[in-house]
Design a protein around this motif. Structure first.
Motif, PDB file in Angstrom:
ATOM      1  N   HIS A  69      10.493   7.322   4.277  1.00  0.00           N
ATOM      2  CA  HIS A  69       9.451   8.204   3.736  1.00  0.00           C
ATOM      3  C   HIS A  69       8.095   7.512   3.732  1.00  0.00           C
ATOM      4  CE1 HIS A  69      12.742  10.806   2.188  1.00  0.00           C
ATOM      5  NE2 HIS A  69      11.815  11.749   2.314  1.00  0.00           N
ATOM      6  N   ALA A  70       8.092   6.234   3.366  1.00  0.00           N
ATOM      7  CA  ALA A  70       6.835   5.481   3.388  1.00  0.00           C
ATOM      8  C   ALA A  70       6.312   5.337   4.810  1.00  0.00           C
ATOM      9  CB  ALA A  70       7.043   4.112   2.756  1.00  0.00           C
ATOM     10  N   ALA A  71       7.231   5.180   5.772  1.00  0.00           N
ATOM     11  CA  ALA A  71       6.824   5.048   7.175  1.00  0.00           C
ATOM     12  C   ALA A  71       6.147   6.318   7.670  1.00  0.00           C
ATOM     13  CB  ALA A  71       8.037   4.723   8.040  1.00  0.00           C
ATOM     14  N   TYR A  72       6.637   7.462   7.248  1.00  0.00           N
ATOM     15  CA  TYR A  72       5.996   8.707   7.670  1.00  0.00           C
ATOM     16  C   TYR A  72       4.606   8.829   7.052  1.00  0.00           C
ATOM     17  CZ  TYR A  72       5.167  13.620   8.666  1.00  0.00           C
ATOM     18  OH  TYR A  72       4.611  14.806   9.103  1.00  0.00           O
ATOM     19  N   ASP A  73       4.463   8.419   5.794  1.00  0.00           N
ATOM     20  CA  ASP A  73       3.134   8.418   5.162  1.00  0.00           C
ATOM     21  C   ASP A  73       2.179   7.495   5.924  1.00  0.00           C
ATOM     22  OD1 ASP A  73       4.009  10.160   3.209  1.00  0.00           O
ATOM     23  OD2 ASP A  73       4.409   8.589   1.728  1.00  0.00           O
ATOM     24  N   LEU A  74       2.685   6.325   6.304  1.00  0.00           N
ATOM     25  CA  LEU A  74       1.862   5.378   7.057  1.00  0.00           C
ATOM     26  C   LEU A  74       1.495   5.952   8.423  1.00  0.00           C
ATOM     27  CD1 LEU A  74       0.574   2.622   7.544  1.00  0.00           C
ATOM     28  CD2 LEU A  74       2.846   1.714   8.093  1.00  0.00           C
ATOM     29  N   TYR A  75       2.447   6.582   9.083  1.00  0.00           N
ATOM     30  CA  TYR A  75       2.170   7.195  10.384  1.00  0.00           C
ATOM     31  C   TYR A  75       1.085   8.265  10.263  1.00  0.00           C
ATOM     32  CZ  TYR A  75       2.482  10.462  14.194  1.00  0.00           C
ATOM     33  OH  TYR A  75       2.149  11.310  15.225  1.00  0.00           O
ATOM     34  N   ARG A  76       1.178   9.109   9.242  1.00  0.00           N
ATOM     35  CA  ARG A  76       0.191  10.175   9.087  1.00  0.00           C
ATOM     36  C   ARG A  76      -1.204   9.618   8.833  1.00  0.00           C
ATOM     37  NH1 ARG A  76       2.303  14.538   4.866  1.00  0.00           N
ATOM     38  NH2 ARG A  76       2.774  12.641   3.699  1.00  0.00           N
ATOM     39  N   ALA A  77      -1.249   8.440   8.199  1.00  0.00           N
ATOM     40  CA  ALA A  77      -2.552   7.837   7.905  1.00  0.00           C
ATOM     41  C   ALA A  77      -3.115   7.060   9.091  1.00  0.00           C
ATOM     42  CB  ALA A  77      -2.429   6.913   6.696  1.00  0.00           C
ATOM     43  N   GLU A 123       0.807  -1.220   0.000  1.00  0.00           N
ATOM     44  CA  GLU A 123       0.000   0.000   0.000  1.00  0.00           C
ATOM     45  C   GLU A 123       0.839   1.268   0.000  1.00  0.00           C
ATOM     46  OE1 GLU A 123      -3.726   1.973   2.550  1.00  0.00           O
ATOM     47  OE2 GLU A 123      -2.873   0.033   3.126  1.00  0.00           O
ATOM     48  N   TYR A 124       1.992   1.243   0.680  1.00  0.00           N
ATOM     49  CA  TYR A 124       2.707   2.502   0.921  1.00  0.00           C
ATOM     50  C   TYR A 124       4.050   2.651   0.205  1.00  0.00           C
ATOM     51  CZ  TYR A 124      -0.748   3.822   4.360  1.00  0.00           C
ATOM     52  OH  TYR A 124      -1.936   4.183   4.970  1.00  0.00           O
ATOM     53  N   LEU A 125       4.632   1.574  -0.271  1.00  0.00           N
ATOM     54  CA  LEU A 125       5.915   1.704  -0.976  1.00  0.00           C
ATOM     55  C   LEU A 125       5.689   1.975  -2.451  1.00  0.00           C
ATOM     56  CD1 LEU A 125       8.821   1.463   0.214  1.00  0.00           C
ATOM     57  CD2 LEU A 125       7.027   0.579   1.706  1.00  0.00           C
ATOM     58  N   PRO A 126       6.520   2.809  -3.074  1.00  0.00           N
ATOM     59  CA  PRO A 126       6.359   3.084  -4.506  1.00  0.00           C
ATOM     60  C   PRO A 126       6.770   1.893  -5.355  1.00  0.00           C
ATOM     61  CG  PRO A 126       8.350   4.120  -3.670  1.00  0.00           C
ATOM     62  CD  PRO A 126       7.641   3.563  -2.473  1.00  0.00           C
ATOM     63  N   GLY A 127       6.183   1.800  -6.542  1.00  0.00           N
ATOM     64  CA  GLY A 127       6.539   0.738  -7.474  1.00  0.00           C
ATOM     65  C   GLY A 127       5.311   0.081  -8.063  1.00  0.00           C
ATOM     66  N   ALA A 128       5.443  -0.373  -9.308  1.00  0.00           N
ATOM     67  CA  ALA A 128       4.309  -0.970 -10.017  1.00  0.00           C
ATOM     68  C   ALA A 128       4.127  -2.442  -9.705  1.00  0.00           C
ATOM     69  CB  ALA A 128       4.489  -0.782 -11.525  1.00  0.00           C
ATOM     70  N   THR A 129       5.176  -3.093  -9.195  1.00  0.00           N
ATOM     71  CA  THR A 129       5.094  -4.515  -8.889  1.00  0.00           C
ATOM     72  C   THR A 129       5.585  -4.759  -7.470  1.00  0.00           C
ATOM     73  OG1 THR A 129       7.339  -5.038  -9.623  1.00  0.00           O
ATOM     74  CG2 THR A 129       5.590  -5.071 -11.296  1.00  0.00           C
ATOM     75  N   LEU A 130       5.254  -5.929  -6.926  1.00  0.00           N
ATOM     76  CA  LEU A 130       5.706  -6.271  -5.576  1.00  0.00           C
ATOM     77  C   LEU A 130       7.227  -6.317  -5.515  1.00  0.00           C
ATOM     78  CD1 LEU A 130       5.167  -7.145  -2.667  1.00  0.00           C
ATOM     79  CD2 LEU A 130       4.956  -9.516  -3.493  1.00  0.00           C
ATOM     80  N   ALA A 131       7.865  -6.835  -6.559  1.00  0.00           N
ATOM     81  CA  ALA A 131       9.326  -6.928  -6.568  1.00  0.00           C
ATOM     82  C   ALA A 131       9.969  -5.551  -6.454  1.00  0.00           C
ATOM     83  CB  ALA A 131       9.804  -7.632  -7.832  1.00  0.00           C
ATOM     84  N   VAL A 132       9.424  -4.578  -7.160  1.00  0.00           N
ATOM     85  CA  VAL A 132       9.959  -3.214  -7.092  1.00  0.00           C
ATOM     86  C   VAL A 132       9.692  -2.609  -5.722  1.00  0.00           C
ATOM     87  CG1 VAL A 132       9.804  -0.889  -8.056  1.00  0.00           C
ATOM     88  CG2 VAL A 132       9.750  -2.880  -9.573  1.00  0.00           C
ATOM     89  N   LYS A 133       8.515  -2.852  -5.180  1.00  0.00           N
ATOM     90  CA  LYS A 133       8.174  -2.333  -3.853  1.00  0.00           C
ATOM     91  C   LYS A 133       9.109  -2.894  -2.779  1.00  0.00           C
ATOM     92  CE  LYS A 133       3.236  -1.584  -4.841  1.00  0.00           C
ATOM     93  NZ  LYS A 133       3.075  -0.187  -4.395  1.00  0.00           N
ATOM     94  N   VAL A 134       9.402  -4.193  -2.864  1.00  0.00           N
ATOM     95  CA  VAL A 134      10.314  -4.810  -1.904  1.00  0.00           C
ATOM     96  C   VAL A 134      11.703  -4.195  -2.024  1.00  0.00           C
ATOM     97  CG1 VAL A 134      11.530  -6.948  -1.331  1.00  0.00           C
ATOM     98  CG2 VAL A 134       9.067  -6.992  -1.695  1.00  0.00           C
ATOM     99  N   ASP A 135      12.188  -4.035  -3.250  1.00  0.00           N
ATOM    100  CA  ASP A 135      13.485  -3.408  -3.475  1.00  0.00           C
ATOM    101  C   ASP A 135      13.513  -2.022  -2.842  1.00  0.00           C
ATOM    102  OD1 ASP A 135      15.967  -2.605  -4.427  1.00  0.00           O
ATOM    103  OD2 ASP A 135      15.316  -2.390  -6.507  1.00  0.00           O
ATOM    104  N   ASN A 136      12.463  -1.244  -3.045  1.00  0.00           N
ATOM    105  CA  ASN A 136      12.407   0.098  -2.453  1.00  0.00           C
ATOM    106  C   ASN A 136      12.326   0.040  -0.936  1.00  0.00           C
ATOM    107  OD1 ASN A 136      12.549   1.453  -4.915  1.00  0.00           O
ATOM    108  ND2 ASN A 136      10.339   1.374  -5.227  1.00  0.00           N
ATOM    109  N   ALA A 137      11.627  -0.953  -0.409  1.00  0.00           N
ATOM    110  CA  ALA A 137      11.528  -1.090   1.051  1.00  0.00           C
ATOM    111  C   ALA A 137      12.879  -1.397   1.680  1.00  0.00           C
ATOM    112  CB  ALA A 137      10.526  -2.184   1.407  1.00  0.00           C
ATOM    113  N   LEU A 138      13.791  -1.986   0.904  1.00  0.00           N
ATOM    114  CA  LEU A 138      15.122  -2.300   1.395  1.00  0.00           C
ATOM    115  C   LEU A 138      16.098  -1.140   1.231  1.00  0.00           C
ATOM    116  CD1 LEU A 138      15.235  -5.949   0.065  1.00  0.00           C
ATOM    117  CD2 LEU A 138      15.329  -5.284   2.473  1.00  0.00           C
ATOM    118  N   SER A 139      15.584  -0.006   0.785  1.00  0.00           N
ATOM    119  CA  SER A 139      16.325   1.267   0.775  1.00  0.00           C
ATOM    120  C   SER A 139      15.886   2.059   1.989  1.00  0.00           C
ATOM    121  CB  SER A 139      16.018   2.048  -0.501  1.00  0.00           C
ATOM    122  OG  SER A 139      16.267   3.427  -0.325  1.00  0.00           O
TER     123      SER A 139
END
Length: 213
Positions: A194-202, A172-188
């Motif tokens: 940045h995604a954590a702050y978006d999740l916190y605000r929500a 829901e919160y990491l950028p990317g068109a596929t799960l593989a891309v989202k996971v890669d971004n989550a490991l950055s």
């Protein structure tokens, strides 16, 4: 000149051209050639040691060292998960022919930002009023480790500094068109924070197991 003398001369010349640490790195890389066998959790032996050395070669910084003990335990599996995730592969935690091939020629390694850098990144994103809390939550969730991957009983995984879940918050919160891309971004660390702050605000601190830290 004998073969042994030639080898000694090559090493002497190499030492003059590169620092000994660089020469050692080359030798270690050669020593870490993987066995042509599949490996998975709970296995042990010299082939697991070679895997552990290779994983270390791809991410030796900030104390990010895996024990080379020949035991394919939780720590080694977590590092395999992270390698597969960073290289946009399915995170099986197993080392088959496809993962072996990628380990030999990876798109991304396993280097990480140091704890102090990760903490600074958190403080740069979260407002001052909650920055201390955010650092405590992240430290409790992952130890501030950008490549931390936790395996849940339902098969989903929690990924990165703020441990986004592959079955929900990560998608829901990491950028990317596929799960593989989202996971890669989550490991950055930067993208994860940045995604954590978006999740916190929500949703406030509720999504995190360590939300009361």
């Amino acid at each position: 000149m004998t073969t042994a003398m030639c080898a000694a001369l090559v090493l002497l010349v190499s030492s003059a051209l590169w620092p000994m640490s660089s020469v050692s790195a080359v030798l270690e890389t050669s020593a870490a050639t993987l066995c042509d066998v599949d490996l998975e959790y709970s296995e042990s032996g010299s082939c697991v040691e070679r895997l552990q050395r290779r994983l270390n070669e791809l991410g030796l910084n900030c104390g990010n060292q895996l024990s080379v003990d020949g035991a394919f335990g939780a720590a080694t599996r977590m590092r395999v998960f992270a390698f597969q995730g960073r290289n946009r592969m399915t995170m099986t935690g197993e080392v088959g022919s496809v993962t072996r091939s990628k380990l030999a020629n990876p798109d991304q390694g396993l280097g990480v930002a140091c704890d102090s850098t990760v903490e600074s990144q958190i403080r740069a994103v979260f407002p001052d009023s909650i920055a201390n809390k955010a650092v405590r939550v992240a430290r409790c969730e992952s130890g501030l480790n950008p490549i931390a991957v936790g395996l849940n009983t339902n098969g989903t995984k929690d990924v990165g500094v703020f441990q986004f879940n592959t079955g929900g918050t990560l998608q829901e919160y990491l950028p990317g068109a596929t799960l593989a891309v989202k996971v890669d971004n989550a490991l950055s660390s930067a993208d994860n924070i940045h995604a954590a702050y978006d999740l916190y605000r929500a949703r406030g601190w509720q999504p995190w197991t360590c939300g009361n830290a």
